[in-house]
Design a protein around this motif. Structure first.
Motif, short mmCIF file in Angstrom:
data_model
loop_
_atom_site.label_atom_id
_atom_site.label_comp_id
_atom_site.label_asym_id
_atom_site.label_seq_id
_atom_site.Cartn_x
_atom_site.Cartn_y
_atom_site.Cartn_z
N PRO A 1 9.07 16.87 -5.82
CA PRO A 1 9.51 17.15 -4.45
C PRO A 1 8.36 17.34 -3.48
O PRO A 1 7.27 17.80 -3.85
N ALA A 2 8.62 16.95 -2.23
CA ALA A 2 7.62 17.16 -1.17
C ALA A 2 7.46 18.65 -0.93
O ALA A 2 8.40 19.42 -1.09
N PRO A 3 6.27 19.07 -0.55
CA PRO A 3 6.07 20.48 -0.24
C PRO A 3 7.01 20.91 0.89
O PRO A 3 7.34 20.12 1.76
N THR A 4 7.44 22.14 0.84
CA THR A 4 8.31 22.66 1.89
C THR A 4 7.53 23.54 2.87
O THR A 4 8.11 24.13 3.75
N GLU A 5 6.23 23.62 2.69
CA GLU A 5 5.41 24.42 3.60
C GLU A 5 5.39 23.79 4.99
O GLU A 5 5.66 22.62 5.16
N ARG A 6 5.02 24.61 5.96
CA ARG A 6 5.00 24.14 7.34
C ARG A 6 3.85 23.19 7.61
O ARG A 6 3.95 22.26 8.40
N THR A 7 2.71 23.40 6.96
CA THR A 7 1.52 22.59 7.22
C THR A 7 0.99 22.04 5.90
O THR A 7 0.87 22.77 4.92
N VAL A 8 0.68 20.74 5.88
CA VAL A 8 0.21 20.07 4.68
C VAL A 8 -1.04 19.26 5.03
O VAL A 8 -1.08 18.60 6.07
N ALA A 9 -2.05 19.33 4.17
CA ALA A 9 -3.30 18.60 4.40
C ALA A 9 -3.51 17.58 3.27
O ALA A 9 -3.28 17.88 2.11
N PHE A 10 -3.93 16.38 3.67
CA PHE A 10 -4.26 15.31 2.73
C PHE A 10 -5.72 14.94 2.88
O PHE A 10 -6.22 14.82 3.99
N GLU A 11 -6.39 14.74 1.74
CA GLU A 11 -7.79 14.30 1.75
C GLU A 11 -7.86 12.83 1.38
O GLU A 11 -7.24 12.39 0.41
N LYS A 12 -8.63 12.07 2.14
CA LYS A 12 -8.82 10.65 1.84
C LYS A 12 -9.84 10.54 0.72
O LYS A 12 -10.98 11.00 0.85
N ILE A 13 -9.45 9.94 -0.39
CA ILE A 13 -10.33 9.86 -1.56
C ILE A 13 -10.92 8.47 -1.76
O ILE A 13 -11.87 8.31 -2.54
N SER A 14 -10.37 7.47 -1.07
CA SER A 14 -10.94 6.12 -1.17
C SER A 14 -10.41 5.27 -0.02
O SER A 14 -9.41 5.62 0.61
N ASP A 15 -11.10 4.17 0.22
CA ASP A 15 -10.60 3.22 1.20
C ASP A 15 -9.44 2.45 0.58
O ASP A 15 -9.14 2.59 -0.61
N GLU A 16 -8.82 1.61 1.36
CA GLU A 16 -7.63 0.86 0.93
C GLU A 16 -7.85 0.15 -0.40
O GLU A 16 -8.83 -0.58 -0.56
N THR A 17 -6.95 0.40 -1.35
CA THR A 17 -7.05 -0.22 -2.67
C THR A 17 -5.74 -0.90 -3.08
O THR A 17 -5.69 -1.53 -4.13
N ARG A 18 -4.70 -0.77 -2.27
CA ARG A 18 -3.39 -1.26 -2.69
C ARG A 18 -3.30 -2.78 -2.65
O ARG A 18 -3.82 -3.42 -1.75
N HIS A 19 -2.62 -3.32 -3.64
CA HIS A 19 -2.28 -4.73 -3.68
C HIS A 19 -1.22 -4.99 -2.62
O HIS A 19 -0.45 -4.08 -2.27
N TYR A 20 -1.15 -6.22 -2.11
CA TYR A 20 -0.21 -6.50 -1.02
C TYR A 20 1.25 -6.21 -1.39
O TYR A 20 2.08 -5.99 -0.51
N SER A 21 1.57 -6.16 -2.67
CA SER A 21 2.95 -5.90 -3.08
C SER A 21 3.18 -4.45 -3.51
O SER A 21 4.22 -4.13 -4.07
N TRP A 22 2.21 -3.57 -3.23
CA TRP A 22 2.34 -2.16 -3.64
C TRP A 22 3.59 -1.54 -3.03
O TRP A 22 3.91 -1.77 -1.87
N HIS A 23 4.28 -0.78 -3.84
CA HIS A 23 5.43 0.01 -3.36
C HIS A 23 5.60 1.19 -4.28
O HIS A 23 5.38 1.10 -5.49
N HIS A 24 5.99 2.31 -3.72
CA HIS A 24 6.31 3.50 -4.51
C HIS A 24 7.47 4.19 -3.81
O HIS A 24 7.42 4.42 -2.61
N ASP A 25 8.51 4.48 -4.58
CA ASP A 25 9.65 5.20 -4.00
C ASP A 25 9.21 6.57 -3.52
O ASP A 25 8.31 7.18 -4.12
N PHE A 26 9.83 7.03 -2.48
CA PHE A 26 9.51 8.37 -1.97
C PHE A 26 10.73 9.05 -1.44
O PHE A 26 11.74 8.47 -1.18
#
Length: 162
Positions: free
Chosen positions: A137-162
């Motif tokens: 589950p997604a966090p339910t907190e009011r504020t969430v921080a994400f850190e960028k760990i790499s530049d774009e690496t996804r294949h053109y067909s990348w998909h992930h359910d969310f």
């Protein structure tokens, strides 16, 4: 009129951050693409604007394009459904990791959701049986921080359910 009367900029000045930020009194979807065209690079972004899913997602996309590796994007008001859905999506982004969460509001009891998540996570092949939001589950907190760990690496067909 400005609902907040410039308190954010005033607090940055009071904290001694003068000269370390740029403030634009405009919509992010207007400012960020211009920053990209100008070759701007950033290490930190605080996104606190629209609560509409597609607007927040587009802002995150453009922030990613100008964010340096190791930079942090902070999303505020994650309790709003549209923003929370972006958090669910971004948690699965392979170029980012959940850095931290913060909540200064009184939490409502979420024991039912926590119990359902624990039960779902005990099941074999849980990813095939349950919706990703139940297993992770997604966090339910009011504020969430994400850190960028790499530049774009996804294949053109990348998909992930969310």
């Amino acid at each position: 009129t400005d609902l907040w009367e410039g308190i954010g900029v005033l607090n940055l000045q009071r904290a001694g951050f003068e000269g370390l930020y740029e403030f634009h009194e405009a919509y992010a979807h207007d400012v960020i693409p211009e920053a990209l065209k100008a070759g701007t690079r950033i290490q930190f972004a605080f996104l606190d604007a629209s609560k509409v899913f597609d607007i927040v997602l587009v802002n995150m996309y453009f922030i990613d394009l100008i964010m340096d590796i190791g930079g942090v994007i902070v999303l505020d008001d994650c309790q709003f459904p549209g923003v929370n859905k972006v958090v669910s999506y971004w948690r699965n982004h392979p170029n980012y990791k959940l850095h931290s969460t913060f909540d200064d509001t009184e939490k409502k009891s979420s024991w039912k959701r926590d119990l359902a998540t624990r039960v779902a996570n005990m099941a074999p092949k849980k990813e095939k049986l349950f919706h990703p939001n139940l297993v992770n589950p997604a966090p339910t907190e009011r504020t969430v921080a994400f850190e960028k760990i790499s530049d774009e690496t996804r294949h053109y067909s990348w998909h992930h359910d969310f």
